[in-house]
Design an enzyme around this catalytic site. Sequence first.
Site, mmCIF file in Angstrom:
data_model
loop_
_atom_site.group_PDB
_atom_site.id
_atom_site.type_symbol
_atom_site.label_atom_id
_atom_site.label_comp_id
_atom_site.label_asym_id
_atom_site.label_seq_id
_atom_site.Cartn_x
_atom_site.Cartn_y
_atom_site.Cartn_z
ATOM 1 C CG HIS A 77 -2.019 -4.226 5.767
ATOM 2 N ND1 HIS A 77 -0.916 -4.328 4.947
ATOM 3 C CD2 HIS A 77 -3.030 -4.810 5.107
ATOM 4 C CE1 HIS A 77 -1.258 -4.953 3.819
ATOM 5 N NE2 HIS A 77 -2.536 -5.257 3.899
ATOM 6 C CG HIS A 134 -3.647 -10.492 4.460
ATOM 7 N ND1 HIS A 134 -2.918 -9.700 5.299
ATOM 8 C CD2 HIS A 134 -3.999 -9.713 3.396
ATOM 9 C CE1 HIS A 134 -2.831 -8.502 4.758
ATOM 10 N NE2 HIS A 134 -3.469 -8.469 3.628
ATOM 11 N NE ARG A 156 12.775 -14.382 26.457
ATOM 12 C CZ ARG A 156 13.554 -14.905 25.510
ATOM 13 N NH1 ARG A 156 13.479 -14.535 24.388
ATOM 14 N NH2 ARG A 156 14.437 -15.813 25.704
ATOM 15 C CG ASN A 215 0.964 -13.144 4.396
ATOM 16 O OD1 ASN A 215 0.207 -14.101 4.266
ATOM 17 N ND2 ASN A 215 2.253 -13.226 4.136
ATOM 18 C CG ASP A 253 -4.834 -10.247 -0.611
ATOM 19 O OD1 ASP A 253 -5.464 -9.295 -1.116
ATOM 20 O OD2 ASP A 253 -3.764 -10.096 0.017
ATOM 21 N N GLY A 260 -0.729 -9.238 -3.185
ATOM 22 C CA GLY A 260 -1.914 -10.004 -3.550
ATOM 23 C C GLY A 260 -1.518 -11.377 -4.068
ATOM 24 C CG HIS A 295 -1.983 -1.079 1.151
ATOM 25 N ND1 HIS A 295 -3.316 -0.811 0.948
ATOM 26 C CD2 HIS A 295 -1.879 -2.429 1.221
ATOM 27 C CE1 HIS A 295 -3.992 -1.954 0.915
ATOM 28 N NE2 HIS A 295 -3.143 -2.949 1.081
ATOM 29 C CG ASP A 338 -0.634 -18.264 -1.897
ATOM 30 O OD1 ASP A 338 -0.101 -18.476 -0.786
ATOM 31 O OD2 ASP A 338 -0.409 -17.220 -2.559
ATOM 32 C CG LEU A 390 4.666 -12.322 -1.244
ATOM 33 C CD1 LEU A 390 4.197 -13.260 -0.140
ATOM 34 C CD2 LEU A 390 4.521 -12.974 -2.608
HETATM 35 ZN ZN LIG Z 1 -5.711 -7.436 -0.058
#
Ligand SMILES: [Zn+2]
Length: 388
Positions: free
Chosen positions: A204, A225, A236, A228, A283, A317, A150, A257, A315
Amino acid sequence: MTTVLLARQLFTPLEAINDAALVMEDGVIAAVGARADLRIPPSALVVDFGEAVLAPGLIDIHIHGGAGHDVMEGSDESLAAVERLMTKHGVTSYCPTTVTAPVDATLRSLQALGKAVEGAATDGGDGTRAQPLGVHFEGPFLSHAKRGVHPPDLLQPASRELFERMWQAAGGRVSVLTIAPEIDGALDLIAEASRRGVCVSLGHSDAELPQARAAIKAGARHATHTFNAMRPLDHRSPGLLGAVLTDRNVTADIIVDGIHVDPAVVDLFVRAKGVEGAVLITDAMSATGMPDGAYTLGGFEVQVHDGRCEFDGRLAGSVLTLDRAVRNTVKFAGTSLQHAIRMATLNPARVLGLAKRKGTLSVGADADIAVFTAAGEIMRTIVGGIVN
Ligand SMILES: [Zn+2]
Protein backbone atom coordinates in the site's frame (compact mmCIF):
# COMPACT_ATOMS: atom_id res chain seq x y z
CA MET A 1 -2.02 -43.76 17.82
CA THR A 2 -0.05 -44.27 14.61
CA THR A 3 -1.59 -43.42 11.26
CA VAL A 4 0.05 -44.08 7.90
CA LEU A 5 -0.94 -42.24 4.72
CA LEU A 6 -0.13 -43.75 1.34
CA ALA A 7 -0.20 -41.99 -2.03
CA ARG A 8 1.26 -42.16 -5.51
CA GLN A 9 3.38 -39.09 -4.83
CA LEU A 10 4.42 -36.76 -2.02
CA PHE A 11 5.93 -33.26 -2.18
CA THR A 12 7.94 -32.35 0.92
CA PRO A 13 7.76 -29.81 -1.03
CA LEU A 14 11.50 -29.51 -1.77
CA GLU A 15 11.54 -33.12 -2.93
CA ALA A 16 9.08 -35.32 -4.78
CA ILE A 17 8.78 -38.90 -3.49
CA ASN A 18 7.01 -41.55 -5.57
CA ASP A 19 4.91 -44.35 -4.02
CA ALA A 20 5.11 -42.46 -0.77
CA ALA A 21 4.24 -43.21 2.82
CA LEU A 22 3.89 -40.75 5.68
CA VAL A 23 3.69 -41.87 9.30
CA MET A 24 1.95 -39.63 11.87
CA GLU A 25 2.00 -40.00 15.62
CA ASP A 26 0.22 -37.68 18.07
CA GLY A 27 -0.24 -34.95 15.49
CA VAL A 28 3.39 -34.94 14.42
CA ILE A 29 5.11 -36.47 11.39
CA ALA A 30 7.19 -39.46 12.53
CA ALA A 31 8.50 -40.69 9.16
CA VAL A 32 8.32 -39.83 5.46
CA GLY A 33 9.68 -41.80 2.53
CA ALA A 34 9.12 -44.28 -0.24
CA ARG A 35 6.69 -47.00 0.84
CA ALA A 36 9.29 -49.71 0.20
CA ASP A 37 11.78 -48.06 2.57
CA LEU A 38 9.52 -47.49 5.57
CA ARG A 39 8.57 -50.03 8.21
CA ILE A 40 4.85 -49.72 8.82
CA PRO A 41 3.82 -50.85 12.32
CA PRO A 42 1.19 -53.64 12.08
CA SER A 43 -1.09 -51.84 14.54
CA ALA A 44 -1.13 -48.63 12.47
CA LEU A 45 -4.24 -47.28 10.81
CA VAL A 46 -3.45 -47.16 7.09
CA VAL A 47 -5.24 -44.69 4.80
CA ASP A 48 -4.50 -45.23 1.12
CA PHE A 49 -5.11 -42.17 -1.04
CA GLY A 50 -4.35 -44.07 -4.25
CA GLU A 51 -3.32 -41.81 -7.13
CA ALA A 52 -3.30 -38.68 -4.96
CA VAL A 53 -0.46 -36.32 -4.06
CA LEU A 54 0.37 -35.57 -0.43
CA ALA A 55 1.63 -32.06 0.31
CA PRO A 56 1.99 -29.86 3.35
CA GLY A 57 -1.21 -28.06 4.36
CA LEU A 58 -1.44 -24.67 2.65
CA ILE A 59 -0.68 -21.49 4.62
CA ASP A 60 -2.46 -18.20 3.83
CA ILE A 61 -0.67 -15.21 5.36
CA HIS A 62 -3.20 -12.68 4.06
CA ILE A 63 -6.89 -13.46 4.53
CA HIS A 64 -9.75 -11.29 5.81
CA GLY A 65 -12.60 -13.73 5.87
CA GLY A 66 -14.93 -16.11 4.06
CA ALA A 67 -18.24 -17.96 4.38
CA GLY A 68 -20.00 -14.65 5.11
CA HIS A 69 -17.72 -13.66 8.00
CA ASP A 70 -14.86 -11.21 8.52
CA VAL A 71 -12.05 -12.20 10.91
CA MET A 72 -12.38 -8.78 12.57
CA GLU A 73 -15.72 -9.95 14.01
CA GLY A 74 -13.43 -11.98 16.25
CA SER A 75 -16.07 -14.33 17.69
CA ASP A 76 -15.33 -18.05 17.79
CA GLU A 77 -18.43 -18.65 15.68
CA SER A 78 -17.27 -16.38 12.87
CA LEU A 79 -13.68 -17.67 12.98
CA ALA A 80 -14.99 -21.25 12.90
CA ALA A 81 -16.95 -20.49 9.71
CA VAL A 82 -13.89 -18.98 8.00
CA GLU A 83 -11.55 -21.73 9.22
CA ARG A 84 -13.86 -24.55 8.06
CA LEU A 85 -14.10 -22.99 4.62
CA MET A 86 -10.29 -22.85 4.48
CA THR A 87 -9.86 -26.55 5.23
CA LYS A 88 -12.19 -27.32 2.29
CA HIS A 89 -9.49 -25.66 0.18
CA GLY A 90 -6.42 -27.33 1.64
CA VAL A 91 -5.48 -24.54 4.06
CA THR A 92 -4.37 -25.71 7.50
CA SER A 93 -3.01 -22.47 8.97
CA TYR A 94 -3.31 -18.76 8.31
CA CYS A 95 -2.75 -15.23 9.50
CA PRO A 96 -6.06 -13.47 10.23
CA THR A 97 -5.65 -10.08 8.56
CA THR A 98 -7.11 -6.80 9.79
CA VAL A 99 -7.98 -3.78 7.64
CA THR A 100 -7.78 -0.13 8.64
CA ALA A 101 -10.64 0.55 11.07
CA PRO A 102 -11.25 2.93 14.02
CA VAL A 103 -8.58 2.32 16.68
CA ASP A 104 -11.02 1.06 19.33
CA ALA A 105 -12.64 -1.42 16.97
CA THR A 106 -9.21 -2.58 15.80
CA LEU A 107 -8.03 -3.16 19.36
CA ARG A 108 -11.18 -5.13 20.18
CA SER A 109 -10.67 -7.33 17.13
CA LEU A 110 -7.00 -7.82 17.98
CA GLN A 111 -7.85 -8.94 21.50
CA ALA A 112 -10.15 -11.62 20.14
CA LEU A 113 -7.70 -12.69 17.42
CA GLY A 114 -4.76 -12.82 19.84
CA LYS A 115 -6.80 -15.16 22.06
CA ALA A 116 -7.76 -17.31 19.08
CA VAL A 117 -4.08 -17.69 18.13
CA GLU A 118 -3.20 -18.59 21.68
CA GLY A 119 -6.09 -21.07 21.87
CA ALA A 120 -5.04 -22.80 18.66
CA ALA A 121 -1.47 -23.12 19.96
CA THR A 122 -2.62 -24.96 23.08
CA ASP A 123 -5.60 -26.94 21.72
CA GLY A 124 -5.14 -28.66 18.37
CA GLY A 125 -8.89 -28.74 17.71
CA ASP A 126 -10.92 -31.40 15.92
CA GLY A 127 -9.14 -31.24 12.59
CA THR A 128 -11.93 -29.36 10.79
CA ARG A 129 -10.56 -25.83 11.27
CA ALA A 130 -7.50 -24.11 9.87
CA GLN A 131 -5.41 -22.71 12.70
CA PRO A 132 -4.47 -19.05 13.17
CA LEU A 133 -0.71 -18.58 13.58
CA GLY A 134 -0.53 -14.84 14.29
CA VAL A 135 -2.22 -11.63 13.21
CA HIS A 136 -1.36 -9.69 10.07
CA PHE A 137 -1.82 -5.93 10.52
CA GLU A 138 -2.80 -4.51 7.12
CA GLY A 139 -3.11 -0.90 8.15
CA PRO A 140 -3.39 1.67 9.49
CA PHE A 141 0.21 2.60 8.52
CA LEU A 142 -0.44 2.90 4.79
CA SER A 143 0.04 5.54 2.11
CA HIS A 144 -2.89 7.81 1.25
CA ALA A 145 -1.92 7.63 -2.40
CA LYS A 146 -2.13 3.82 -2.46
CA ARG A 147 -4.69 3.12 0.22
CA GLY A 148 -6.92 0.95 -2.01
CA VAL A 149 -10.20 0.75 -0.12
CA HIS A 150 -8.75 1.49 3.32
CA PRO A 151 -10.68 4.53 4.69
CA PRO A 152 -8.50 7.68 4.23
CA ASP A 153 -9.52 9.39 7.49
CA LEU A 154 -8.41 6.36 9.52
CA LEU A 155 -4.91 5.96 8.09
CA GLN A 156 -2.18 6.86 10.59
CA PRO A 157 1.44 7.96 10.46
CA ALA A 158 3.72 5.14 11.60
CA SER A 159 3.80 5.25 15.38
CA ARG A 160 5.56 3.02 17.87
CA GLU A 161 2.96 4.04 20.43
CA LEU A 162 -0.03 2.87 18.38
CA PHE A 163 1.84 -0.25 17.24
CA GLU A 164 2.56 -1.03 20.90
CA ARG A 165 -1.16 -0.73 21.75
CA MET A 166 -2.04 -3.05 18.86
CA TRP A 167 0.73 -5.47 19.88
CA GLN A 168 -0.51 -5.55 23.48
CA ALA A 169 -4.13 -6.03 22.39
CA ALA A 170 -3.08 -9.05 20.30
CA GLY A 171 -1.05 -10.43 23.19
CA GLY A 172 2.09 -10.22 21.08
CA ARG A 173 0.66 -12.76 18.61
CA VAL A 174 1.67 -10.65 15.62
CA SER A 175 3.12 -12.26 12.49
CA VAL A 176 3.08 -9.66 9.73
CA LEU A 177 2.98 -5.86 9.52
CA THR A 178 2.16 -4.33 6.14
CA ILE A 179 3.52 -0.78 6.03
CA ALA A 180 4.22 1.92 3.44
CA PRO A 181 7.90 2.83 3.88
CA GLU A 182 7.50 6.45 2.80
CA ILE A 183 5.09 7.58 5.52
CA ASP A 184 6.28 9.54 8.56
CA GLY A 185 7.98 7.38 11.17
CA ALA A 186 8.05 4.27 8.98
CA LEU A 187 11.76 3.42 9.21
CA ASP A 188 11.69 3.60 13.00
CA LEU A 189 8.63 1.37 13.24
CA ILE A 190 10.04 -1.08 10.68
CA ALA A 191 13.15 -1.48 12.82
CA GLU A 192 11.13 -1.95 16.00
CA ALA A 193 8.65 -4.45 14.53
CA SER A 194 11.50 -6.48 12.94
CA ARG A 195 13.32 -6.51 16.28
CA ARG A 196 10.21 -8.16 17.76
CA GLY A 197 10.30 -10.90 15.11
CA VAL A 198 7.40 -9.55 13.06
CA CYS A 199 7.75 -9.97 9.29
CA VAL A 200 7.65 -6.40 7.98
CA SER A 201 6.04 -6.37 4.56
CA LEU A 202 6.08 -3.38 2.22
CA GLY A 203 2.80 -2.49 0.60
CA HIS A 204 0.00 0.00 0.00
CA SER A 205 2.85 2.26 -0.98
CA ASP A 206 3.85 4.95 -3.46
CA ALA A 207 7.51 4.71 -2.43
CA GLU A 208 10.42 5.60 -4.68
CA LEU A 209 13.27 3.11 -5.08
CA PRO A 210 15.59 4.72 -2.46
CA GLN A 211 12.79 4.78 0.14
CA ALA A 212 12.10 1.12 -0.48
CA ARG A 213 15.79 0.25 -0.18
CA ALA A 214 16.05 2.20 3.08
CA ALA A 215 13.09 0.21 4.44
CA ILE A 216 14.74 -3.09 3.49
CA LYS A 217 17.90 -1.93 5.23
CA ALA A 218 15.80 -1.13 8.31
CA GLY A 219 14.44 -4.70 8.39
CA ALA A 220 11.60 -5.04 5.90
CA ARG A 221 11.88 -8.41 4.10
CA HIS A 222 8.60 -9.07 2.30
CA ALA A 223 6.07 -7.34 0.02
CA THR A 224 2.27 -7.35 0.24
CA HIS A 225 0.10 -8.21 -2.79
CA THR A 226 2.82 -7.22 -5.23
CA PHE A 227 1.64 -4.85 -7.99
CA ASN A 228 -1.65 -4.10 -6.24
CA ALA A 229 -1.76 -0.83 -4.27
CA MET A 230 1.81 -0.03 -5.37
CA ARG A 231 3.30 2.67 -7.59
CA PRO A 232 3.36 1.04 -11.05
CA LEU A 233 6.72 -0.13 -12.39
CA ASP A 234 8.27 2.57 -14.57
CA HIS A 235 11.52 1.73 -16.31
CA ARG A 236 13.13 5.06 -15.39
CA SER A 237 11.58 5.33 -11.96
CA PRO A 238 11.10 1.75 -10.76
CA GLY A 239 9.90 2.62 -7.26
CA LEU A 240 9.07 0.00 -4.63
CA LEU A 241 8.50 -2.65 -7.32
CA GLY A 242 12.04 -2.16 -8.59
CA ALA A 243 13.38 -3.09 -5.17
CA VAL A 244 10.91 -5.91 -4.47
CA LEU A 245 11.39 -7.66 -7.81
CA THR A 246 15.20 -7.52 -7.78
CA ASP A 247 16.27 -7.95 -4.14
CA ARG A 248 17.00 -11.64 -3.46
CA ASN A 249 16.63 -11.12 0.27
CA VAL A 250 13.05 -9.94 -0.13
CA THR A 251 10.20 -12.41 -0.57
CA ALA A 252 6.93 -11.22 -2.05
CA ASP A 253 3.33 -12.32 -2.24
CA ILE A 254 0.79 -12.03 -5.00
CA ILE A 255 -2.94 -12.58 -5.60
CA VAL A 256 -3.20 -15.09 -8.45
CA ASP A 257 -6.92 -14.88 -9.23
CA GLY A 258 -6.45 -13.63 -12.80
CA ILE A 259 -8.19 -10.37 -11.83
CA HIS A 260 -5.77 -8.54 -9.53
CA VAL A 261 -2.74 -9.22 -11.72
CA ASP A 262 -2.75 -10.18 -15.39
CA PRO A 263 -1.59 -13.78 -15.99
CA ALA A 264 1.39 -12.52 -18.04
CA VAL A 265 2.54 -10.42 -15.09
CA VAL A 266 2.16 -13.39 -12.75
CA ASP A 267 4.58 -15.21 -15.06
CA LEU A 268 6.97 -12.24 -14.92
CA PHE A 269 6.68 -12.13 -11.12
CA VAL A 270 7.55 -15.81 -10.72
CA ARG A 271 10.58 -15.35 -13.00
CA ALA A 272 11.73 -12.39 -10.92
CA LYS A 273 11.20 -13.86 -7.45
CA GLY A 274 11.97 -17.46 -8.33
CA VAL A 275 10.42 -20.61 -6.92
CA GLU A 276 11.98 -19.78 -3.54
CA GLY A 277 10.88 -16.13 -3.26
CA ALA A 278 7.25 -16.15 -4.45
CA VAL A 279 4.40 -16.53 -1.96
CA LEU A 280 0.73 -17.08 -2.87
CA ILE A 281 -1.98 -15.35 -0.84
CA THR A 282 -5.72 -14.96 -1.30
CA ASP A 283 -6.55 -11.57 0.32
CA ALA A 284 -9.96 -13.27 0.51
CA MET A 285 -12.87 -11.45 2.12
CA SER A 286 -16.16 -12.56 3.66
CA ALA A 287 -17.85 -13.19 0.29
CA THR A 288 -15.52 -16.12 -0.42
CA GLY A 289 -17.51 -19.32 -0.80
CA MET A 290 -20.77 -17.31 -1.02
CA PRO A 291 -23.06 -16.18 -3.87
CA ASP A 292 -22.66 -12.72 -5.51
CA GLY A 293 -24.03 -9.81 -3.47
CA ALA A 294 -23.08 -7.21 -0.86
CA TYR A 295 -20.58 -8.18 1.86
CA THR A 296 -18.46 -6.42 4.46
CA LEU A 297 -14.68 -6.07 4.51
CA GLY A 298 -13.62 -4.71 7.89
CA GLY A 299 -16.10 -1.85 8.30
CA PHE A 300 -17.25 -1.20 4.73
CA GLU A 301 -19.58 -2.76 2.20
CA VAL A 302 -18.18 -4.46 -0.87
CA GLN A 303 -20.12 -5.52 -3.98
CA VAL A 304 -19.22 -8.93 -5.34
CA HIS A 305 -20.02 -9.86 -8.93
CA ASP A 306 -18.45 -12.64 -11.04
CA GLY A 307 -15.41 -13.00 -8.79
CA ARG A 308 -14.71 -9.23 -8.62
CA CYS A 309 -14.99 -7.48 -5.25
CA GLU A 310 -15.39 -3.73 -5.59
CA PHE A 311 -15.94 -0.73 -3.38
CA ASP A 312 -16.40 2.61 -5.07
CA GLY A 313 -14.94 1.27 -8.32
CA ARG A 314 -11.77 -0.08 -6.63
CA LEU A 315 -10.81 -3.71 -6.14
CA ALA A 316 -11.51 -4.67 -2.53
CA GLY A 317 -10.07 -8.03 -1.57
CA SER A 318 -10.87 -11.21 -3.46
CA VAL A 319 -12.96 -14.36 -3.37
CA LEU A 320 -9.94 -16.46 -4.27
CA THR A 321 -9.14 -19.70 -2.47
CA LEU A 322 -5.53 -20.79 -2.02
CA ASP A 323 -5.91 -24.11 -3.85
CA ARG A 324 -7.17 -22.20 -6.90
CA ALA A 325 -4.23 -19.81 -6.59
CA VAL A 326 -1.96 -22.88 -6.80
CA ARG A 327 -3.74 -24.18 -9.93
CA ASN A 328 -3.73 -20.70 -11.50
CA THR A 329 0.00 -20.37 -10.91
CA VAL A 330 0.59 -23.62 -12.78
CA LYS A 331 -1.54 -22.25 -15.63
CA PHE A 332 -0.29 -18.64 -15.72
CA ALA A 333 3.41 -19.12 -14.96
CA GLY A 334 3.92 -22.63 -16.33
CA THR A 335 5.34 -23.91 -13.04
CA SER A 336 5.00 -27.51 -11.91
CA LEU A 337 2.34 -28.37 -9.32
CA GLN A 338 5.19 -29.10 -6.90
CA HIS A 339 6.65 -25.60 -7.29
CA ALA A 340 3.27 -23.87 -7.07
CA ILE A 341 2.53 -25.82 -3.88
CA ARG A 342 5.87 -24.71 -2.46
CA MET A 343 4.75 -21.08 -2.91
CA ALA A 344 1.74 -21.74 -0.68
CA THR A 345 3.46 -23.93 1.94
CA LEU A 346 7.20 -23.80 2.65
CA ASN A 347 7.63 -20.22 1.39
CA PRO A 348 4.94 -18.66 3.62
CA ALA A 349 6.19 -20.79 6.54
CA ARG A 350 9.65 -19.26 6.00
CA VAL A 351 8.14 -15.77 5.89
CA LEU A 352 6.71 -16.50 9.34
CA GLY A 353 9.92 -18.13 10.63
CA LEU A 354 8.06 -21.44 11.18
CA ALA A 355 9.56 -23.65 8.49
CA LYS A 356 10.71 -26.39 10.88
CA ARG A 357 7.15 -27.02 12.03
CA LYS A 358 4.89 -25.81 9.20
CA GLY A 359 4.86 -25.92 5.41
CA THR A 360 6.97 -29.08 5.24
CA LEU A 361 6.41 -32.82 5.31
CA SER A 362 9.41 -33.83 7.36
CA VAL A 363 10.08 -35.64 10.61
CA GLY A 364 9.08 -33.54 13.62
CA ALA A 365 6.82 -31.17 11.68
CA ASP A 366 3.12 -30.80 12.50
CA ALA A 367 0.97 -33.33 10.64
CA ASP A 368 -0.84 -30.67 8.57
CA ILE A 369 -1.46 -32.20 5.17
CA ALA A 370 -3.27 -31.31 1.97
CA VAL A 371 -4.21 -34.24 -0.25
CA PHE A 372 -4.36 -33.18 -3.91
CA THR A 373 -5.52 -34.94 -7.03
CA ALA A 374 -2.92 -34.97 -9.81
CA ALA A 375 -4.84 -32.04 -11.35
CA GLY A 376 -4.39 -29.96 -8.19
CA GLU A 377 -7.89 -30.28 -6.72
CA ILE A 378 -8.20 -30.81 -2.97
CA MET A 379 -9.38 -34.28 -1.92
CA ARG A 380 -8.81 -34.04 1.82
CA THR A 381 -7.26 -31.76 4.39
CA ILE A 382 -5.68 -33.05 7.59
CA VAL A 383 -5.02 -30.65 10.48
CA GLY A 384 -2.86 -31.80 13.39
CA GLY A 385 -2.86 -35.43 12.24
CA ILE A 386 -6.64 -35.86 12.53
CA VAL A 387 -8.07 -37.73 9.52
CA ASN A 388 -11.75 -36.80 9.29
ZN1 LIG B 1 -5.91 -7.40 2.36
